[in-house]
Design a protein around this motif. Structure first.
Motif, PDB file in Angstrom:
ATOM      1  N   GLY A  42      -5.514 -32.771 -18.578  1.00  0.00           N
ATOM      2  CA  GLY A  42      -5.054 -33.381 -20.020  1.00  0.00           C
ATOM      3  C   GLY A  42      -6.386 -34.170 -20.464  1.00  0.00           C
ATOM      4  N   ARG A  43      -7.608 -33.975 -19.798  1.00  0.00           N
ATOM      5  CA  ARG A  43      -8.785 -34.614 -20.135  1.00  0.00           C
ATOM      6  C   ARG A  43      -9.883 -33.696 -20.502  1.00  0.00           C
ATOM      7  NH1 ARG A  43      -7.469 -37.251 -15.143  1.00  0.00           N
ATOM      8  NH2 ARG A  43      -8.743 -35.970 -13.916  1.00  0.00           N
ATOM      9  N   LEU A  44     -10.596 -34.041 -21.786  1.00  0.00           N
ATOM     10  CA  LEU A  44     -11.458 -33.004 -22.006  1.00  0.00           C
ATOM     11  C   LEU A  44     -12.476 -32.944 -21.158  1.00  0.00           C
ATOM     12  CD1 LEU A  44     -11.766 -34.356 -25.563  1.00  0.00           C
ATOM     13  CD2 LEU A  44     -11.322 -32.063 -25.110  1.00  0.00           C
ATOM     14  N   PRO A  45     -13.141 -31.838 -20.894  1.00  0.00           N
ATOM     15  CA  PRO A  45     -14.056 -31.510 -19.794  1.00  0.00           C
ATOM     16  C   PRO A  45     -15.359 -32.471 -20.052  1.00  0.00           C
ATOM     17  CG  PRO A  45     -13.890 -29.536 -21.253  1.00  0.00           C
ATOM     18  CD  PRO A  45     -12.705 -30.481 -21.638  1.00  0.00           C
ATOM     19  N   GLU A  46     -16.204 -32.288 -18.984  1.00  0.00           N
ATOM     20  CA  GLU A  46     -17.360 -32.969 -19.276  1.00  0.00           C
ATOM     21  C   GLU A  46     -18.472 -32.673 -20.285  1.00  0.00           C
ATOM     22  OE1 GLU A  46     -19.515 -33.439 -15.442  1.00  0.00           O
ATOM     23  OE2 GLU A  46     -17.719 -33.637 -14.406  1.00  0.00           O
ATOM     24  N   GLY A  47     -19.062 -33.286 -20.948  1.00  0.00           N
ATOM     25  CA  GLY A  47     -19.944 -32.912 -21.916  1.00  0.00           C
ATOM     26  C   GLY A  47     -19.044 -32.945 -23.219  1.00  0.00           C
ATOM     27  N   SER A  48     -18.080 -33.093 -23.468  1.00  0.00           N
ATOM     28  CA  SER A  48     -17.143 -32.982 -24.708  1.00  0.00           C
ATOM     29  C   SER A  48     -17.515 -34.303 -25.507  1.00  0.00           C
ATOM     30  CB  SER A  48     -15.680 -32.714 -24.469  1.00  0.00           C
ATOM     31  OG  SER A  48     -15.473 -31.719 -23.681  1.00  0.00           O
ATOM     32  N   THR A  49     -17.276 -33.980 -26.820  1.00  0.00           N
ATOM     33  CA  THR A  49     -17.337 -35.273 -27.975  1.00  0.00           C
ATOM     34  C   THR A  49     -16.153 -35.944 -27.960  1.00  0.00           C
ATOM     35  OG1 THR A  49     -18.548 -33.856 -29.261  1.00  0.00           O
ATOM     36  CG2 THR A  49     -17.674 -35.588 -30.205  1.00  0.00           C
ATOM     37  N   PRO A  50     -16.148 -37.256 -27.443  1.00  0.00           N
ATOM     38  CA  PRO A  50     -14.882 -37.959 -27.416  1.00  0.00           C
ATOM     39  C   PRO A  50     -14.427 -38.078 -29.024  1.00  0.00           C
ATOM     40  CG  PRO A  50     -16.700 -39.230 -26.959  1.00  0.00           C
ATOM     41  CD  PRO A  50     -17.336 -37.908 -26.917  1.00  0.00           C
ATOM     42  N   VAL A  51     -13.118 -38.120 -29.009  1.00  0.00           N
ATOM     43  CA  VAL A  51     -12.529 -38.261 -30.307  1.00  0.00           C
ATOM     44  C   VAL A  51     -11.461 -39.308 -30.318  1.00  0.00           C
ATOM     45  CG1 VAL A  51     -13.008 -35.987 -31.252  1.00  0.00           C
ATOM     46  CG2 VAL A  51     -10.878 -36.330 -29.898  1.00  0.00           C
TER      47      VAL A  51
END
Length: 522
Positions: free
Chosen positions: A275-284
Protein backbone atom coordinates in the motif's frame (compact mmCIF):
# COMPACT_ATOMS: atom_id res chain seq x y z
CA UNK A 1 -32.89 10.61 -14.72
CA UNK A 2 -29.54 11.69 -16.07
CA UNK A 3 -28.05 9.87 -19.00
CA UNK A 4 -25.38 7.40 -17.94
CA UNK A 5 -22.10 7.45 -19.87
CA UNK A 6 -22.00 5.24 -22.94
CA UNK A 7 -19.44 2.46 -23.12
CA UNK A 8 -18.40 1.53 -26.64
CA UNK A 9 -16.43 -1.72 -26.90
CA UNK A 10 -13.44 -1.87 -29.17
CA UNK A 11 -12.71 -4.84 -31.38
CA UNK A 12 -10.15 -7.38 -30.21
CA UNK A 13 -8.29 -6.98 -33.47
CA UNK A 14 -7.78 -3.29 -32.81
CA UNK A 15 -6.28 -3.97 -29.35
CA UNK A 16 -4.20 -6.81 -30.78
CA UNK A 17 -2.59 -4.31 -33.14
CA UNK A 18 -0.75 -2.82 -30.18
CA UNK A 19 2.41 -4.77 -29.78
CA UNK A 20 6.08 -5.32 -29.76
CA UNK A 21 7.73 -7.39 -32.46
CA UNK A 22 6.71 -10.99 -33.06
CA UNK A 23 9.24 -13.47 -34.42
CA UNK A 24 7.88 -15.30 -37.43
CA UNK A 25 9.41 -17.63 -39.97
CA UNK A 26 9.41 -14.83 -42.53
CA UNK A 27 11.21 -12.37 -40.25
CA UNK A 28 10.15 -9.65 -37.82
CA UNK A 29 6.50 -8.66 -38.24
CA UNK A 30 4.04 -6.57 -36.27
CA UNK A 31 1.82 -8.48 -33.89
CA UNK A 32 0.55 -8.68 -30.35
CA UNK A 33 -0.11 -12.34 -29.79
CA UNK A 34 -3.57 -13.85 -30.21
CA UNK A 35 -3.80 -15.14 -26.66
CA UNK A 36 -6.02 -12.30 -25.47
CA UNK A 37 -9.36 -13.55 -26.76
CA UNK A 38 -10.79 -14.36 -23.33
CA UNK A 39 -9.66 -11.20 -21.53
CA UNK A 40 -11.96 -8.68 -19.88
CA UNK A 41 -13.92 -6.08 -21.92
CA UNK A 42 -11.46 -3.73 -23.55
CA UNK A 43 -11.40 0.07 -23.30
CA UNK A 44 -13.11 2.15 -26.00
CA UNK A 45 -9.83 3.72 -27.14
CA UNK A 46 -8.66 3.04 -30.70
CA UNK A 47 -5.05 1.89 -30.43
CA UNK A 48 -2.43 1.15 -33.10
CA UNK A 49 1.30 0.47 -32.77
CA UNK A 50 3.46 3.39 -31.61
CA UNK A 51 4.47 5.93 -34.23
CA UNK A 52 7.00 8.65 -34.92
CA UNK A 53 5.40 12.08 -34.50
CA UNK A 54 6.74 14.02 -37.47
CA UNK A 55 10.46 13.23 -37.73
CA UNK A 56 12.17 10.78 -35.43
CA UNK A 57 13.78 12.30 -32.36
CA UNK A 58 14.71 8.93 -30.85
CA UNK A 59 18.20 9.08 -29.35
CA UNK A 60 20.67 6.45 -28.27
CA UNK A 61 20.63 6.24 -24.50
CA UNK A 62 24.37 6.96 -24.37
CA UNK A 63 23.89 10.13 -26.43
CA UNK A 64 21.70 11.54 -23.66
CA UNK A 65 24.16 10.70 -20.90
CA UNK A 66 26.40 13.77 -21.30
CA UNK A 67 23.68 16.40 -21.88
CA UNK A 68 21.10 15.06 -19.41
CA UNK A 69 22.64 12.56 -16.99
CA UNK A 70 19.49 12.42 -14.83
CA UNK A 71 17.40 11.08 -17.72
CA UNK A 72 20.10 8.61 -18.69
CA UNK A 73 20.36 7.32 -15.14
CA UNK A 74 16.59 6.75 -14.99
CA UNK A 75 16.74 4.98 -18.34
CA UNK A 76 19.00 2.31 -16.89
CA UNK A 77 16.04 0.79 -15.01
CA UNK A 78 14.44 -0.03 -18.39
CA UNK A 79 15.00 -3.34 -20.17
CA UNK A 80 13.92 -5.24 -23.26
CA UNK A 81 11.52 -8.09 -22.55
CA UNK A 82 11.37 -11.24 -24.67
CA UNK A 83 8.26 -13.35 -24.11
CA UNK A 84 9.20 -16.34 -26.22
CA UNK A 85 7.27 -15.03 -29.21
CA UNK A 86 7.54 -11.24 -29.11
CA UNK A 87 9.58 -8.30 -27.82
CA UNK A 88 8.59 -5.24 -25.83
CA UNK A 89 9.81 -3.00 -23.02
CA UNK A 90 9.70 -3.52 -19.23
CA UNK A 91 11.05 -1.52 -16.29
CA UNK A 92 11.81 -1.96 -12.60
CA UNK A 93 9.25 -0.50 -10.17
CA UNK A 94 11.00 0.26 -6.91
CA UNK A 95 14.03 -1.58 -5.48
CA UNK A 96 12.53 -5.08 -5.37
CA UNK A 97 12.06 -7.68 -8.08
CA UNK A 98 8.90 -6.27 -9.73
CA UNK A 99 8.71 -4.89 -13.29
CA UNK A 100 5.87 -3.42 -15.36
CA UNK A 101 5.04 -3.94 -19.01
CA UNK A 102 1.89 -4.19 -21.15
CA UNK A 103 -0.47 -7.14 -20.87
CA UNK A 104 -0.61 -7.32 -24.66
CA UNK A 105 3.17 -7.82 -24.68
CA UNK A 106 3.14 -10.90 -22.44
CA UNK A 107 -0.22 -12.28 -23.59
CA UNK A 108 -2.87 -14.01 -21.54
CA UNK A 109 -1.09 -17.38 -21.19
CA UNK A 110 2.63 -16.59 -21.33
CA UNK A 111 5.38 -19.18 -21.44
CA UNK A 112 7.34 -18.22 -18.34
CA UNK A 113 10.08 -20.70 -19.17
CA UNK A 114 11.16 -18.48 -22.07
CA UNK A 115 10.37 -15.00 -20.73
CA UNK A 116 13.41 -12.85 -19.90
CA UNK A 117 14.18 -9.15 -19.37
CA UNK A 118 17.52 -7.88 -20.69
CA UNK A 119 18.94 -4.83 -18.89
CA UNK A 120 21.76 -2.62 -20.19
CA UNK A 121 20.90 -3.54 -23.79
CA UNK A 122 22.38 -0.39 -25.36
CA UNK A 123 25.40 0.84 -27.29
CA UNK A 124 28.69 1.19 -25.43
CA UNK A 125 28.99 4.88 -26.41
CA UNK A 126 27.18 7.59 -28.35
CA UNK A 127 29.54 7.26 -31.31
CA UNK A 128 29.57 3.47 -31.46
CA UNK A 129 27.14 0.82 -32.64
CA UNK A 130 28.92 -1.85 -30.62
CA UNK A 131 26.55 -3.36 -28.05
CA UNK A 132 27.19 -3.74 -24.35
CA UNK A 133 26.66 -7.27 -22.98
CA UNK A 134 23.13 -7.32 -21.56
CA UNK A 135 22.18 -8.66 -18.13
CA UNK A 136 19.42 -11.20 -18.80
CA UNK A 137 17.04 -11.90 -15.91
CA UNK A 138 14.37 -14.63 -16.12
CA UNK A 139 10.76 -13.77 -15.24
CA UNK A 140 9.58 -15.82 -12.28
CA UNK A 141 5.82 -15.23 -12.45
CA UNK A 142 3.02 -12.87 -13.47
CA UNK A 143 1.99 -11.10 -10.27
CA UNK A 144 -1.01 -9.11 -11.58
CA UNK A 145 -2.50 -7.91 -14.84
CA UNK A 146 -5.53 -6.03 -16.14
CA UNK A 147 -6.87 -5.48 -19.63
CA UNK A 148 -8.37 -2.01 -19.15
CA UNK A 149 -5.06 -0.39 -18.27
CA UNK A 150 -3.19 -2.96 -20.38
CA UNK A 151 -0.57 -3.70 -17.72
CA UNK A 152 1.22 -6.77 -16.43
CA UNK A 153 3.20 -6.70 -13.19
CA UNK A 154 5.93 -9.34 -13.33
CA UNK A 155 8.31 -10.75 -10.74
CA UNK A 156 11.93 -11.26 -11.79
CA UNK A 157 14.02 -14.16 -10.54
CA UNK A 158 14.55 -13.32 -6.87
CA UNK A 159 17.98 -14.94 -6.68
CA UNK A 160 19.31 -12.73 -9.48
CA UNK A 161 17.91 -9.59 -7.83
CA UNK A 162 19.33 -10.61 -4.44
CA UNK A 163 22.74 -11.13 -6.03
CA UNK A 164 22.99 -7.39 -6.70
CA UNK A 165 23.29 -7.83 -10.46
CA UNK A 166 20.69 -5.09 -11.03
CA UNK A 167 21.80 -2.65 -8.34
CA UNK A 168 23.70 -0.38 -10.73
CA UNK A 169 20.64 0.02 -12.97
CA UNK A 170 18.45 1.49 -10.26
CA UNK A 171 14.66 1.58 -10.44
CA UNK A 172 11.81 3.99 -11.15
CA UNK A 173 9.32 5.58 -8.77
CA UNK A 174 5.73 6.48 -9.60
CA UNK A 175 3.70 9.67 -9.87
CA UNK A 176 0.03 8.85 -9.26
CA UNK A 177 -1.41 12.30 -9.87
CA UNK A 178 -3.37 12.88 -13.07
CA UNK A 179 -1.09 14.71 -15.48
CA UNK A 180 -1.83 18.13 -16.88
CA UNK A 181 -1.71 19.16 -20.50
CA UNK A 182 1.71 20.70 -21.17
CA UNK A 183 3.61 18.62 -18.61
CA UNK A 184 7.05 17.77 -20.14
CA UNK A 185 7.67 14.02 -20.38
CA UNK A 186 10.10 11.56 -21.96
CA UNK A 187 9.79 7.91 -22.97
CA UNK A 188 12.43 5.19 -22.62
CA UNK A 189 12.10 1.93 -24.54
CA UNK A 190 13.36 -0.59 -27.04
CA UNK A 191 11.68 0.32 -30.35
CA UNK A 192 11.84 -2.41 -33.02
CA UNK A 193 13.34 -4.71 -30.36
CA UNK A 194 16.59 -2.81 -30.75
CA UNK A 195 18.94 -1.07 -28.34
CA UNK A 196 17.54 1.36 -25.80
CA UNK A 197 16.27 4.70 -27.08
CA UNK A 198 15.16 7.84 -25.25
CA UNK A 199 12.50 10.13 -26.73
CA UNK A 200 12.69 13.49 -24.98
CA UNK A 201 12.30 16.15 -27.71
CA UNK A 202 9.63 17.26 -30.15
CA UNK A 203 10.51 18.29 -33.73
CA UNK A 204 10.66 21.96 -32.66
CA UNK A 205 13.48 21.20 -30.22
CA UNK A 206 11.31 21.65 -27.15
CA UNK A 207 10.83 18.83 -24.63
CA UNK A 208 7.91 16.64 -25.71
CA UNK A 209 4.83 17.08 -23.58
CA UNK A 210 1.42 15.76 -22.58
CA UNK A 211 -1.04 16.83 -25.27
CA UNK A 212 -4.28 15.44 -23.83
CA UNK A 213 -5.56 13.74 -20.68
CA UNK A 214 -8.86 11.89 -20.65
CA UNK A 215 -10.87 9.20 -18.94
CA UNK A 216 -12.48 6.63 -21.23
CA UNK A 217 -15.08 5.50 -18.64
CA UNK A 218 -12.67 2.78 -17.48
CA UNK A 219 -9.34 4.42 -16.70
CA UNK A 220 -7.25 7.58 -16.99
CA UNK A 221 -4.93 7.85 -19.96
CA UNK A 222 -2.59 10.45 -21.43
CA UNK A 223 -1.46 11.34 -24.94
CA UNK A 224 1.94 12.86 -25.69
CA UNK A 225 4.06 13.85 -28.67
CA UNK A 226 7.14 11.78 -27.79
CA UNK A 227 8.26 9.35 -30.50
CA UNK A 228 7.74 5.60 -30.11
CA UNK A 229 7.67 2.61 -32.44
CA UNK A 230 6.55 -0.99 -32.25
CA UNK A 231 8.55 -2.57 -29.44
CA UNK A 232 8.08 0.51 -27.25
CA UNK A 233 4.98 -1.14 -25.76
CA UNK A 234 5.43 -1.22 -21.99
CA UNK A 235 7.79 1.78 -21.92
CA UNK A 236 7.63 4.16 -18.95
CA UNK A 237 6.36 7.66 -19.67
CA UNK A 238 8.42 9.74 -17.26
CA UNK A 239 7.66 13.23 -15.98
CA UNK A 240 10.67 15.39 -16.91
CA UNK A 241 10.33 17.48 -13.76
CA UNK A 242 10.17 14.71 -11.18
CA UNK A 243 11.76 11.81 -13.12
CA UNK A 244 8.96 9.54 -11.93
CA UNK A 245 6.62 7.48 -14.10
CA UNK A 246 3.22 9.00 -14.86
CA UNK A 247 1.99 6.51 -17.49
CA UNK A 248 2.59 3.13 -19.13
CA UNK A 249 2.95 3.48 -22.90
CA UNK A 250 0.68 1.18 -24.90
CA UNK A 251 0.52 2.58 -28.44
CA UNK A 252 -0.69 5.31 -30.78
CA UNK A 253 -4.09 7.02 -30.59
CA UNK A 254 -5.64 9.87 -32.58
CA UNK A 255 -2.39 11.42 -33.78
CA UNK A 256 -0.31 10.93 -30.64
CA UNK A 257 1.25 8.16 -28.63
CA UNK A 258 -0.74 7.15 -25.56
CA UNK A 259 -0.50 5.32 -22.27
CA UNK A 260 -2.51 4.39 -19.18
CA UNK A 261 -1.85 6.72 -16.27
CA UNK A 262 -0.37 5.44 -13.03
CA UNK A 263 -3.35 7.07 -11.28
CA UNK A 264 -5.42 4.14 -12.60
CA UNK A 265 -2.77 1.42 -12.46
CA UNK A 266 -1.50 2.08 -8.93
CA UNK A 267 -4.79 1.20 -7.13
CA UNK A 268 -4.65 -2.22 -8.82
CA UNK A 269 -1.07 -3.00 -7.77
CA UNK A 270 -0.74 -1.11 -4.47
CA UNK A 271 -1.21 -4.23 -2.34
CA UNK A 272 1.93 -5.76 -3.85
CA UNK A 273 3.86 -2.81 -2.37
CA UNK A 274 2.10 -2.99 1.03
CA UNK A 275 0.00 0.00 0.00
CA UNK A 276 3.01 2.33 -0.03
CA UNK A 277 4.38 4.00 -3.13
CA UNK A 278 7.80 2.51 -3.94
CA UNK A 279 10.98 4.39 -3.14
CA UNK A 280 11.70 7.24 -5.51
CA UNK A 281 8.02 8.03 -6.05
CA UNK A 282 6.55 11.51 -6.03
CA UNK A 283 4.52 11.92 -2.84
CA UNK A 284 1.01 13.14 -3.50
CA UNK A 285 -1.60 14.49 -1.15
CA UNK A 286 -4.10 11.71 -0.61
CA UNK A 287 -7.60 12.32 0.76
CA UNK A 288 -8.30 10.63 4.07
CA UNK A 289 -9.32 7.04 3.40
CA UNK A 290 -12.44 6.18 5.42
CA UNK A 291 -12.63 3.03 7.50
CA UNK A 292 -15.66 0.75 7.45
CA UNK A 293 -16.81 -2.64 8.67
CA UNK A 294 -18.59 -5.14 6.41
CA UNK A 295 -22.30 -4.45 6.72
CA UNK A 296 -21.72 -0.87 7.85
CA UNK A 297 -24.16 1.85 6.83
CA UNK A 298 -23.53 5.60 6.48
CA UNK A 299 -19.83 5.48 5.64
CA UNK A 300 -19.06 8.98 4.35
CA UNK A 301 -16.52 8.96 1.52
CA UNK A 302 -15.01 12.30 0.45
CA UNK A 303 -14.68 12.76 -3.30
CA UNK A 304 -13.00 15.55 -5.23
CA UNK A 305 -12.85 16.26 -8.93
CA UNK A 306 -9.31 16.31 -10.29
CA UNK A 307 -9.11 18.38 -13.44
CA UNK A 308 -7.86 16.49 -16.50
CA UNK A 309 -8.20 18.95 -19.37
CA UNK A 310 -5.58 21.47 -18.26
CA UNK A 311 -8.10 24.07 -17.08
CA UNK A 312 -8.48 25.34 -13.54
CA UNK A 313 -10.50 25.85 -11.49
CA UNK A 314 -13.12 23.21 -12.27
CA UNK A 315 -16.07 25.43 -13.05
CA UNK A 316 -19.34 23.73 -13.90
CA UNK A 317 -21.99 24.59 -16.44
CA UNK A 318 -25.75 24.11 -16.51
CA UNK A 319 -26.65 20.47 -17.10
CA UNK A 320 -23.25 19.19 -15.96
CA UNK A 321 -23.16 16.10 -13.73
CA UNK A 322 -20.96 14.92 -10.93
CA UNK A 323 -21.36 11.19 -11.57
CA UNK A 324 -20.54 8.56 -8.93
CA UNK A 325 -19.79 4.88 -9.35
CA UNK A 326 -19.17 3.24 -5.95
CA UNK A 327 -16.45 0.68 -5.23
CA UNK A 328 -17.21 -3.02 -5.35
CA UNK A 329 -19.07 -4.43 -2.32
CA UNK A 330 -20.71 -1.03 -1.72
CA UNK A 331 -23.88 0.79 -2.70
CA UNK A 332 -24.72 4.50 -2.60
CA UNK A 333 -27.28 5.47 0.03
CA UNK A 334 -26.96 9.25 -0.14
CA UNK A 335 -25.17 11.97 -2.09
CA UNK A 336 -24.00 15.28 -0.66
CA UNK A 337 -24.20 17.96 -3.37
CA UNK A 338 -23.65 21.66 -3.52
CA UNK A 339 -26.60 23.90 -2.76
CA UNK A 340 -29.09 24.15 -5.60
CA UNK A 341 -28.15 20.91 -7.37
CA UNK A 342 -30.45 18.00 -8.09
CA UNK A 343 -29.63 14.48 -6.92
CA UNK A 344 -30.21 11.08 -8.47
CA UNK A 345 -29.43 7.60 -7.11
CA UNK A 346 -30.00 4.40 -9.05
CA UNK A 347 -32.44 1.92 -7.53
CA UNK A 348 -29.67 -0.64 -7.01
CA UNK A 349 -27.34 2.00 -5.52
CA UNK A 350 -24.64 1.32 -8.10
CA UNK A 351 -24.63 4.85 -9.51
CA UNK A 352 -25.53 8.35 -8.42
CA UNK A 353 -25.13 11.90 -9.63
CA UNK A 354 -25.59 15.58 -8.90
CA UNK A 355 -26.77 17.79 -11.77
CA UNK A 356 -26.13 21.52 -11.96
CA UNK A 357 -29.10 23.77 -12.79
CA UNK A 358 -26.65 26.62 -13.33
CA UNK A 359 -22.91 27.36 -13.31
CA UNK A 360 -21.04 26.43 -10.12
CA UNK A 361 -17.61 25.45 -8.86
CA UNK A 362 -16.87 21.75 -8.44
CA UNK A 363 -13.61 22.34 -6.55
CA UNK A 364 -15.57 22.10 -3.29
CA UNK A 365 -15.32 18.59 -1.88
CA UNK A 366 -18.46 16.49 -2.28
CA UNK A 367 -19.29 13.28 -0.46
CA UNK A 368 -21.15 10.07 -1.05
CA UNK A 369 -22.57 7.79 1.64
CA UNK A 370 -21.99 4.09 1.10
CA UNK A 371 -23.29 0.87 2.59
CA UNK A 372 -20.64 -1.85 2.80
CA UNK A 373 -21.74 -5.35 1.81
CA UNK A 374 -21.64 -8.11 4.44
CA UNK A 375 -19.36 -10.15 2.17
CA UNK A 376 -16.76 -7.39 1.74
CA UNK A 377 -13.21 -8.68 2.25
CA UNK A 378 -10.83 -7.25 4.81
CA UNK A 379 -8.54 -4.49 3.58
CA UNK A 380 -8.99 -1.66 1.11
CA UNK A 381 -11.83 -1.47 -1.40
CA UNK A 382 -10.92 0.64 -4.44
CA UNK A 383 -11.86 1.38 -8.04
CA UNK A 384 -14.92 3.46 -7.31
CA UNK A 385 -14.97 6.63 -9.40
CA UNK A 386 -16.37 10.13 -9.45
CA UNK A 387 -16.41 11.80 -12.85
CA UNK A 388 -17.36 15.27 -14.01
CA UNK A 389 -19.45 14.97 -17.15
CA UNK A 390 -20.65 17.72 -19.46
CA UNK A 391 -24.23 17.65 -20.72
CA UNK A 392 -22.91 15.72 -23.73
CA UNK A 393 -21.41 13.01 -21.53
CA UNK A 394 -17.77 14.03 -22.06
CA UNK A 395 -15.55 13.32 -19.06
CA UNK A 396 -13.73 16.43 -17.82
CA UNK A 397 -12.28 15.10 -14.62
CA UNK A 398 -12.17 12.16 -12.27
CA UNK A 399 -11.01 10.69 -9.00
CA UNK A 400 -10.98 7.27 -7.36
CA UNK A 401 -13.16 6.35 -4.40
CA UNK A 402 -11.65 4.03 -1.84
CA UNK A 403 -12.18 2.91 1.74
CA UNK A 404 -10.66 0.47 4.20
CA UNK A 405 -12.84 -2.41 5.33
CA UNK A 406 -12.25 -3.79 8.78
CA UNK A 407 -12.70 -7.40 9.86
CA UNK A 408 -16.02 -8.48 11.34
CA UNK A 409 -14.07 -10.44 13.92
CA UNK A 410 -11.78 -8.96 16.55
CA UNK A 411 -10.92 -5.47 15.42
CA UNK A 412 -8.98 -2.52 16.69
CA UNK A 413 -10.16 -1.31 20.10
CA UNK A 414 -10.29 2.46 19.88
CA UNK A 415 -12.04 2.98 23.21
CA UNK A 416 -12.98 0.97 26.29
CA UNK A 417 -15.92 2.34 28.29
CA UNK A 418 -17.47 1.51 31.66
CA UNK A 419 -20.83 -0.05 30.85
CA UNK A 420 -22.13 -1.46 34.17
CA UNK A 421 -21.08 -2.15 37.76
CA UNK A 422 -19.40 1.15 38.60
CA UNK A 423 -19.72 2.90 42.00
CA UNK A 424 -20.93 -0.18 43.89
CA UNK A 425 -20.70 -0.71 47.64
CA UNK A 426 -20.49 -4.12 49.33
CA UNK A 427 -20.23 -5.02 53.00
CA UNK A 428 -17.00 -6.64 54.19
CA UNK A 429 -16.83 -10.33 53.41
CA UNK A 430 -19.75 -10.24 50.93
CA UNK A 431 -20.12 -10.34 47.19
CA UNK A 432 -20.60 -7.18 45.16
CA UNK A 433 -24.18 -7.21 43.83
CA UNK A 434 -23.25 -6.83 40.11
CA UNK A 435 -20.34 -7.90 37.93
CA UNK A 436 -18.30 -5.28 36.08
CA UNK A 437 -18.89 -4.73 32.35
CA UNK A 438 -16.67 -2.79 29.93
CA UNK A 439 -17.64 -2.06 26.30
CA UNK A 440 -15.03 -2.05 23.49
CA UNK A 441 -15.55 0.11 20.40
CA UNK A 442 -13.60 0.50 17.16
CA UNK A 443 -12.65 3.73 15.31
CA UNK A 444 -16.15 3.83 13.75
CA UNK A 445 -17.71 3.69 17.23
CA UNK A 446 -18.98 0.18 16.46
CA UNK A 447 -18.78 -2.75 18.85
CA UNK A 448 -15.59 -4.85 18.71
CA UNK A 449 -16.46 -8.54 18.89
CA UNK A 450 -14.04 -11.11 20.32
CA UNK A 451 -11.55 -8.67 21.83
CA UNK A 452 -9.63 -9.78 24.94
CA UNK A 453 -10.28 -7.60 28.01
CA UNK A 454 -8.19 -8.10 31.17
CA UNK A 455 -9.61 -7.15 34.58
CA UNK A 456 -7.31 -6.38 37.54
CA UNK A 457 -7.95 -5.15 41.10
CA UNK A 458 -5.93 -2.16 42.35
CA UNK A 459 -6.46 -2.43 46.12
CA UNK A 460 -4.28 0.35 47.53
CA UNK A 461 -6.56 0.63 50.57
CA UNK A 462 -5.82 -2.98 51.55
CA UNK A 463 -9.42 -4.14 51.65
CA UNK A 464 -8.50 -7.65 50.48
CA UNK A 465 -11.11 -7.64 47.70
CA UNK A 466 -10.63 -10.38 45.13
CA UNK A 467 -12.36 -11.98 42.16
CA UNK A 468 -14.23 -15.19 42.90
CA UNK A 469 -11.93 -18.07 41.91
CA UNK A 470 -8.21 -18.52 41.50
CA UNK A 471 -7.65 -16.18 38.53
CA UNK A 472 -7.09 -12.66 39.79
CA UNK A 473 -6.43 -11.16 36.35
CA UNK A 474 -9.23 -12.79 34.37
CA UNK A 475 -9.30 -12.31 30.59
CA UNK A 476 -12.77 -12.09 29.07
CA UNK A 477 -13.73 -11.78 25.40
CA UNK A 478 -16.25 -9.19 24.26
CA UNK A 479 -19.64 -10.39 23.00
CA UNK A 480 -21.72 -9.23 20.01
CA UNK A 481 -22.40 -5.92 21.76
CA UNK A 482 -18.69 -5.41 22.47
CA UNK A 483 -19.22 -6.09 26.19
CA UNK A 484 -16.80 -7.97 28.45
CA UNK A 485 -18.14 -8.92 31.89
CA UNK A 486 -15.89 -9.80 34.82
CA UNK A 487 -16.34 -12.64 37.32
CA UNK A 488 -18.03 -11.74 40.60
CA UNK A 489 -16.02 -9.59 43.04
CA UNK A 490 -15.83 -10.64 46.69
CA UNK A 491 -15.24 -7.84 49.22
CA UNK A 492 -12.36 -8.30 51.67
CA UNK A 493 -12.29 -8.11 55.47
CA UNK A 494 -11.39 -4.40 55.73
CA UNK A 495 -13.35 -1.32 54.79
CA UNK A 496 -12.01 1.11 52.21
CA UNK A 497 -12.08 2.12 48.54
CA UNK A 498 -10.55 0.31 45.58
CA UNK A 499 -10.35 0.42 41.80
CA UNK A 500 -10.71 -2.26 39.15
CA UNK A 501 -9.13 -1.61 35.74
CA UNK A 502 -10.25 -3.22 32.51
CA UNK A 503 -7.63 -3.12 29.71
CA UNK A 504 -7.61 -4.05 26.02
CA UNK A 505 -5.15 -2.91 23.31
CA UNK A 506 -3.69 -0.30 25.69
CA UNK A 507 -7.15 1.17 26.23
CA UNK A 508 -8.48 1.21 29.82
CA UNK A 509 -11.74 1.62 31.70
CA UNK A 510 -11.69 2.18 35.50
CA UNK A 511 -14.35 1.12 38.03
CA UNK A 512 -14.51 2.76 41.49
CA UNK A 513 -15.81 0.54 44.32
CA UNK A 514 -16.17 0.63 48.13
CA UNK A 515 -16.12 -1.94 50.88
CA UNK A 516 -18.26 -0.81 53.83
CA UNK A 517 -19.38 -1.97 57.25
CA UNK A 518 -22.19 -4.49 57.23
CA UNK A 519 -25.42 -3.09 58.54
CA UNK A 520 -26.74 -4.65 61.71
CA UNK A 521 -30.14 -6.27 61.46
CA UNK A 522 -32.86 -4.54 63.40
Amino acid sequence: MPTQPEKTPVSLAMRSAVCGLMLASVGLVLGAGAAVASMQPLPPTPITPGQIIGESQLEKARCVQASDPAKYQRSRAVGRIYTGHSYGTAWRVGPGNLVLTNLHVVGENPDLTRMVVAFDYEESSCDSDAMRPAIRVPVERVVASHAWEDFALLALDQDVVDSGALDSFGYLGLDTRISKVGDPVYVVGHPKAGPKRISRLHDDGRPCWVTEVQNNDLSDFAKYNCDTESGSSGSPVIDAGTNTVIALNFGFSSGYNAGAQMSSIWPRIARYFDGRLPEGSTPVEQPTVPVAKPGAVAVQVPVRVTQVDGQAPVEGAAGEQLYYQPPTHTTVTDVSCQSGTTKWIAEDGNAASCTLPSAADWTTAQSVTLRVDDTAPDGQITDGRVRLLSDTGQARGGNNISLNVMSRGPGEVQSLQVQAGNLQVAPVGSRFPNPLTARAKDPLDAAVVGADVTFAVADDGGTGTRFDGDDQTPIVQTNAEGDATSPTLVAGSRTGVLQVTAMSSDRTATFFLKVGVARERQ
